[in-house]
Write a protein that holds these residues in place. Structure first.
Motif, PDB file in Angstrom:
ATOM      1  N   THR A  84     -41.556  31.683  -6.890  1.00  0.00           N
ATOM      2  CA  THR A  84     -40.200  32.035  -6.476  1.00  0.00           C
ATOM      3  C   THR A  84     -39.392  32.269  -7.741  1.00  0.00           C
ATOM      4  O   THR A  84     -39.777  31.810  -8.824  1.00  0.00           O
ATOM      5  CB  THR A  84     -39.515  30.915  -5.660  1.00  0.00           C
ATOM      6  OG1 THR A  84     -39.338  29.771  -6.495  1.00  0.00           O
ATOM      7  CG2 THR A  84     -40.309  30.562  -4.419  1.00  0.00           C
ATOM      8  N   LEU A  85     -38.291  32.969  -7.611  1.00  0.00           N
ATOM      9  CA  LEU A  85     -37.371  33.079  -8.737  1.00  0.00           C
ATOM     10  C   LEU A  85     -36.762  31.714  -8.989  1.00  0.00           C
ATOM     11  O   LEU A  85     -36.589  30.904  -8.060  1.00  0.00           O
ATOM     12  CB  LEU A  85     -36.268  34.093  -8.437  1.00  0.00           C
ATOM     13  CG  LEU A  85     -36.687  35.549  -8.293  1.00  0.00           C
ATOM     14  CD1 LEU A  85     -35.489  36.402  -7.908  1.00  0.00           C
ATOM     15  CD2 LEU A  85     -37.321  36.056  -9.577  1.00  0.00           C
ATOM     16  N   ASP A  86     -36.398  31.445 -10.229  1.00  0.00           N
ATOM     17  CA  ASP A  86     -35.795  30.161 -10.580  1.00  0.00           C
ATOM     18  C   ASP A  86     -34.493  29.927  -9.807  1.00  0.00           C
ATOM     19  O   ASP A  86     -34.141  28.799  -9.494  1.00  0.00           O
ATOM     20  CB  ASP A  86     -35.540  30.115 -12.089  1.00  0.00           C
ATOM     21  CG  ASP A  86     -35.303  28.717 -12.610  1.00  0.00           C
ATOM     22  OD1 ASP A  86     -35.793  27.757 -11.990  1.00  0.00           O
ATOM     23  OD2 ASP A  86     -34.636  28.591 -13.657  1.00  0.00           O
ATOM     24  N   SER A  87     -33.797  31.013  -9.461  1.00  0.00           N
ATOM     25  CA  SER A  87     -32.519  30.898  -8.748  1.00  0.00           C
ATOM     26  C   SER A  87     -32.690  30.637  -7.249  1.00  0.00           C
ATOM     27  O   SER A  87     -31.722  30.317  -6.561  1.00  0.00           O
ATOM     28  CB  SER A  87     -31.704  32.173  -8.943  1.00  0.00           C
ATOM     29  OG  SER A  87     -32.398  33.286  -8.421  1.00  0.00           O
ATOM     30  N   GLU A  88     -33.920  30.787  -6.718  1.00  0.00           N
ATOM     31  CA  GLU A  88     -34.162  30.543  -5.294  1.00  0.00           C
ATOM     32  C   GLU A  88     -34.464  29.061  -5.075  1.00  0.00           C
ATOM     33  O   GLU A  88     -35.080  28.421  -5.924  1.00  0.00           O
ATOM     34  CB  GLU A  88     -35.328  31.399  -4.795  1.00  0.00           C
ATOM     35  CG  GLU A  88     -35.041  32.888  -4.869  1.00  0.00           C
ATOM     36  CD  GLU A  88     -36.236  33.740  -4.490  1.00  0.00           C
ATOM     37  OE1 GLU A  88     -36.047  34.662  -3.681  1.00  0.00           O
ATOM     38  OE2 GLU A  88     -37.337  33.488  -4.997  1.00  0.00           O
ATOM     39  N   ASN A  89     -34.073  28.534  -3.919  1.00  0.00           N
ATOM     40  CA  ASN A  89     -34.263  27.102  -3.681  1.00  0.00           C
ATOM     41  C   ASN A  89     -35.664  26.737  -3.214  1.00  0.00           C
ATOM     42  O   ASN A  89     -36.039  25.575  -3.252  1.00  0.00           O
ATOM     43  CB  ASN A  89     -33.210  26.548  -2.715  1.00  0.00           C
ATOM     44  CG  ASN A  89     -33.355  27.076  -1.304  1.00  0.00           C
ATOM     45  OD1 ASN A  89     -34.383  27.637  -0.932  1.00  0.00           O
ATOM     46  ND2 ASN A  89     -32.313  26.900  -0.516  1.00  0.00           N
TER      47      ASN A  89
END
Length: 150
Positions: free
Chosen positions: A98-103
């Motif tokens: 996942t992207l780092d910004s996604e939870n």
């Protein structure tokens, strides 16, 4: 009621092209599955060999894309479906990013464990692409270890 069905990668890519927030369709893969809410296609997942050469050991499967139209629980249903197919094919581990910004709520709800940050923020090397597959952002790698019975 949500159900998992097979889908051709070409059709899955068309869904990804229309619905994915930040990734392009995949170039290839081993298989794709779909999620239906009654008779309506609401999500797809595409799986294949790990993109990291270090992780490509023949017993690890990577989920390249998990894409839905926002239908409640469709992401988790797709992650679970990918794990079941991987188990049936003899894989011992499933990974995804996942992207780092996604939870990562859907991944964690599907019993994947976060291994932390992985990869680089920007692509490196001599074969630079003129396009980006995903935003210039760190990723988090999640793993699901399939229990094997000998």
């Amino acid at each position: 009621m949500l159900t998992i069905r097979p889908i051709h990668i070409k059709q899955a890519n068309e869904f990804i092209r229309n619905y994915h927030r930040h990734n392009l369709p995949v170039v290839g893969g081993k298989f794709a599955i779909s999620c239906y809410d009654e008779s309506r296609l609401c999500g797809v997942a595409v799986c294949g060999r790990p993109t990291s050469r270090r992780l490509d050991d023949g017993i690890t499967l990577e989920i390249y894309r998990n894409c839905t139209d926002g239908t409640y629980n469709a992401c988790s249903k797709l992650y679970g479906g990918c794990v079941r197919v991987a188990r049936a094919m003899g894989y011992e581990k499933v990974i995804t990013y996942t992207l780092d910004s996604e939870n990562g709520a859907s991944v964690r709800a599907s019993n994947f464990i976060c291994e932390g940050k992985a990869g680089l923020k920007y692509p490196t090397g001599t074969r630079q692409k003129k396009y980006t597959v995903s935003p210039a952002e760190y990723k988090r790698r999640y793993v699901y270890v399939i229990k094997t019975h000998n």
